[in-house]
Design a protein around this motif. Structure first.
Motif, short mmCIF file in Angstrom:
data_model
loop_
_atom_site.label_atom_id
_atom_site.label_comp_id
_atom_site.label_asym_id
_atom_site.label_seq_id
_atom_site.Cartn_x
_atom_site.Cartn_y
_atom_site.Cartn_z
N LEU A 430 0.89 -1.05 0.14
CA LEU A 430 -0.01 -0.15 0.11
C LEU A 430 0.92 1.33 0.24
O LEU A 430 0.34 2.36 -0.65
CB LEU A 430 -0.85 0.02 1.22
CG LEU A 430 -1.93 -1.20 1.37
CD1 LEU A 430 -2.82 -0.99 2.51
CD2 LEU A 430 -2.81 -1.33 -0.07
N GLU A 431 1.92 1.30 0.75
CA GLU A 431 3.02 2.24 0.60
C GLU A 431 3.29 2.71 -0.72
O GLU A 431 3.60 3.86 -1.02
CB GLU A 431 4.09 2.03 1.83
CG GLU A 431 3.45 2.16 3.16
CD GLU A 431 4.27 1.49 4.25
OE1 GLU A 431 5.56 0.81 3.60
OE2 GLU A 431 4.08 1.23 5.32
N VAL A 440 2.71 12.97 -3.10
CA VAL A 440 3.05 12.17 -1.94
C VAL A 440 4.64 11.87 -1.89
O VAL A 440 5.11 11.47 -2.81
CB VAL A 440 2.40 10.68 -1.96
CG1 VAL A 440 2.96 10.08 -0.68
CG2 VAL A 440 0.89 10.89 -1.74
N ALA A 441 5.09 12.58 -0.84
CA ALA A 441 6.64 12.31 -0.51
C ALA A 441 6.85 11.27 0.08
O ALA A 441 7.94 10.35 -0.28
CB ALA A 441 7.02 13.53 0.16
N VAL A 462 3.17 11.95 3.92
CA VAL A 462 3.73 13.25 4.17
C VAL A 462 3.72 13.65 2.33
O VAL A 462 3.99 13.03 1.64
CB VAL A 462 5.22 13.04 4.23
CG1 VAL A 462 6.05 14.27 4.30
CG2 VAL A 462 5.34 12.49 5.76
N LEU A 463 3.02 14.93 2.53
CA LEU A 463 3.04 15.50 1.09
C LEU A 463 4.32 16.36 0.58
O LEU A 463 4.76 16.72 1.77
CB LEU A 463 1.93 16.53 1.07
CG LEU A 463 0.45 16.03 1.43
CD1 LEU A 463 -0.57 17.10 1.35
CD2 LEU A 463 0.31 15.04 0.21
N LYS A 464 4.51 16.55 -0.70
CA LYS A 464 5.48 16.84 -1.14
C LYS A 464 5.40 18.61 -0.87
O LYS A 464 4.40 19.02 -0.73
CB LYS A 464 5.87 16.90 -2.67
CG LYS A 464 6.06 15.62 -2.96
CD LYS A 464 6.13 15.07 -4.56
CE LYS A 464 6.60 13.60 -4.85
NZ LYS A 464 6.53 13.58 -6.36
N PRO A 465 6.50 19.43 -0.72
CA PRO A 465 6.34 20.80 -0.42
C PRO A 465 5.57 21.45 -1.65
O PRO A 465 5.78 20.85 -2.84
CB PRO A 465 7.79 21.21 -0.67
CG PRO A 465 8.63 20.14 -0.20
CD PRO A 465 7.95 18.80 -0.82
N GLY A 466 4.39 22.20 -1.16
CA GLY A 466 3.72 22.84 -2.18
C GLY A 466 2.66 22.09 -2.62
O GLY A 466 1.71 22.49 -3.17
#
Length: 519
Positions: A430-431, A440-441, A462-466
């Motif tokens: 799933l990851e 997605v970061a 954890v989302l990517k910056p922006g």
């Protein structure tokens, strides 16, 4: 059971197909299988198995080859499975709840020469390479599918007798319909014969009626299915579990044996009319595949006649533990003692056996061990542990401790596998899907308690910056790309994932966050 059948089962090794031949000769008109649509007597089953075996041999399949079956449980499914075994051909039963891409990879990994389907799975298998011949268990001929009747040899033909040994592949079980690299557990004829031999302890015989609502692609089902067949009982197949329908069938057919996973026991015991059904015919009820709470075991013992036995083990085999709950009501918090013929030990992180009373990873040895993971020798080696004398064991990844009476208590899993509704879910799969999203970061998936399923997956992302995306939108995106049993039930955004000094994600902390948030 007849003397000749008893004598065959008493042997160190034998074949299920030979036992069917005996039952057909001695009890031709007794029922062997039934589902909601049809039934087969032993004589009819024996003839059908010959037709399947001859058909496979005429198609060029030999010992060492395999077929795949992806369909709902049915009499046709069961007879094809057994017919393939008579030809010495291994069966790869596949989970219909998997994604089309996963099914394609599993068919390829198994090296299946033929693919058997039904109406419920035909569309799912669209990504499987077209050169693999497809046979419709339900008689369909759509999309190039050959009807089962057209794939059978004429009635009356006898198949060649293949040379089958204990290590000849019996089936290839994919213990989770994952989206990652498939890992097929190759179980030999010797492993299945070991399961059959222990069946004498549980009262299987010609008068047995076993009701199965778990699917035929699951090892959970097969550890009861094959002993019932071997001892000449009747197997009743439900294509889909429904608590009310299950209870009605159990009463009407005077069911004696069954296998259920904990979530099914929970739903049955909570059914408003449970106590109104006559279940007095039950002799043995079994459970495996997921944590079975002591409270639920106690409720089953109090309200449902017949014995209750919990099996603890792995699809890969190795040692297993058995808890006859009706005989040990003070040990319901455990999974029992090692089964006869099982050598179960505990080891530490360095692979050394732990001292008495200490906890460690469960490893086991028995006659019922997998040959290995299909075409993955490195994965096979990772699953093995050898003692000082060179004896081979299978590692479980479960952490446990023996009590002073020799009963095993599980209290943690070294691996982070999630067990939902009796099915294994691997968080890494799933990851990987989550990380495919452009926003997605990083991501980590853990199992969280579920009253309905035992556990369900929850994701920390954890989302990517922006980057920006709504929680529900990302959850729906992921769930559209995984199997039904793998769907994420909760998704949480976080600034960072907690990690150890060596960079390992601390999943216990993530679980604790969810626990704190819900309290």
């Amino acid at each position: 059971m007849t003397d000749s059948a008893s004598q065959l089962i008493a042997q160190d090794f034998g074949l299920v197909a030979d036992l069917v031949k005996l039952h057909a000769r001695q009890r031709p008109d007794a029922l062997a299988f039934r589902d909601e649509q049809q039934s087969l007597t032993w004589a009819e089953l024996d003839r059908r198995m010959d037709q399947v075996a001859c058909g496979l041999q005429k198609a060029g399949l030999v010992v060492g080859d395999s077929i795949a079956i992806c369909a709902a449980s049915s009499v046709a499914y069961a007879s094809v499975f057994l017919g393939a075994l008579r030809a010495g051909v291994a069966v790869a039963p596949l989970a219909p709840g998997s994604t089309p891409a996963s099914l394609r990879r599993m068919v390829e990994d198994a090296g299946a020469r033929l693919l058997f389907t039904d109406a419920s799975t035909r569309a799912l298998l669209s990504e499987v390479p077209g050169e693999i011949a497809r046979i419709g268990l339900d008689g369909s001929t759509e999309a190039g599918t050959v009807a089962l009747a057209d794939g059978l040899a004429p009635e009356g033909e006898c198949p060649d007798s293949p040379q089958i040994t204990p290590t000849t592949a019996f089936n290839i079980i994919y213990s989770s319909g994952t989206t990652g690299e498939p890992k097929g557990v190759v179980q030999g004829h010797g492993m299945r014969w070991a399961h059959i031999k222990r069946g004498a302890k549980y009262g299987y015989g010609p008068e047995s009626v076993t009701l199965l609502s778990t699917p035929l692609y699951s090892n959970t089902t097969l550890v009861v299915f094959f002993p019932t067949v071997a001892f000449g009982g009747c197997v009743v197949l439900m294509p889909k579990f429904d608590a009310g329908r299950y209870l009605q069938l159990a009463q009407d057919l005077r069911v004696t044996h069954t296998m259920l996973v904990p979530v099914q026991y929970q739903r049955l015991m909570s059914h408003p009319q449970f106590d109104q059904f006559d279940l007095s015919s039950f002799q043995a009820k079994f459970c495996t595949s997921a944590p079975f709470s002591a409270a639920l075991k106690a409720d089953v013992l109090a309200r449902w006649p017949g014995g209750l036995t919990e099996f603890y083990g792995m699809t890969e085999g190795g040692g297993s533990c058995i808890l006859d709950a009706h005989l040990h009501p003070d040990k319901l918090h455990t999974v029992g003692k090692p089964a006869e013929g099982s050598d179960v030990r505990l080891i530490d992180e360095a692979g050394r056996e732990v001292a008495a009373g200490e906890s460690g990873e469960v490893v086991g040895h028995s006659a019922g061990m997998m040959v290995g993971y299909n075409k993955q020798p490195e994965k096979t080696r990772e699953a093995e542990w050898f003692d000082a004398a060179g004896k081979r064991f299978i590692r479980t990844g479960d952490i446990a401790r023996f009590d002073a009476d020799g009963f095993l208590s599980l209290f943690d899993r070294r691996k982070d596998m999630i067990i939902s509704g009796g099915f294994n879910i691997y968080p890494s799969d799933l990851e990987s899907v989550l990380r495919e999203h452009a926003a997605v970061a990083d991501a980590s998936v853990v199992g969280v308690p579920s009253a309905e399923w035992g556990e369900t997956p929850a994701a920390f992302v954890v989302l990517k910056p922006g980057a920006a995306i709504e929680t529900e939108a990302l959850r729906e995106w992921v769930n559209a790309r995984v199997g039904k049993t793998q769907r994420i039930t909760r998704l949480v955004f976080t600034d960072e994932l907690p990690r150890s000094a060596i960079g390992k994600v601390l999943k216990r902390e993530l679980r604790d966050r969810l626990t704190a948030a819900s309290s």
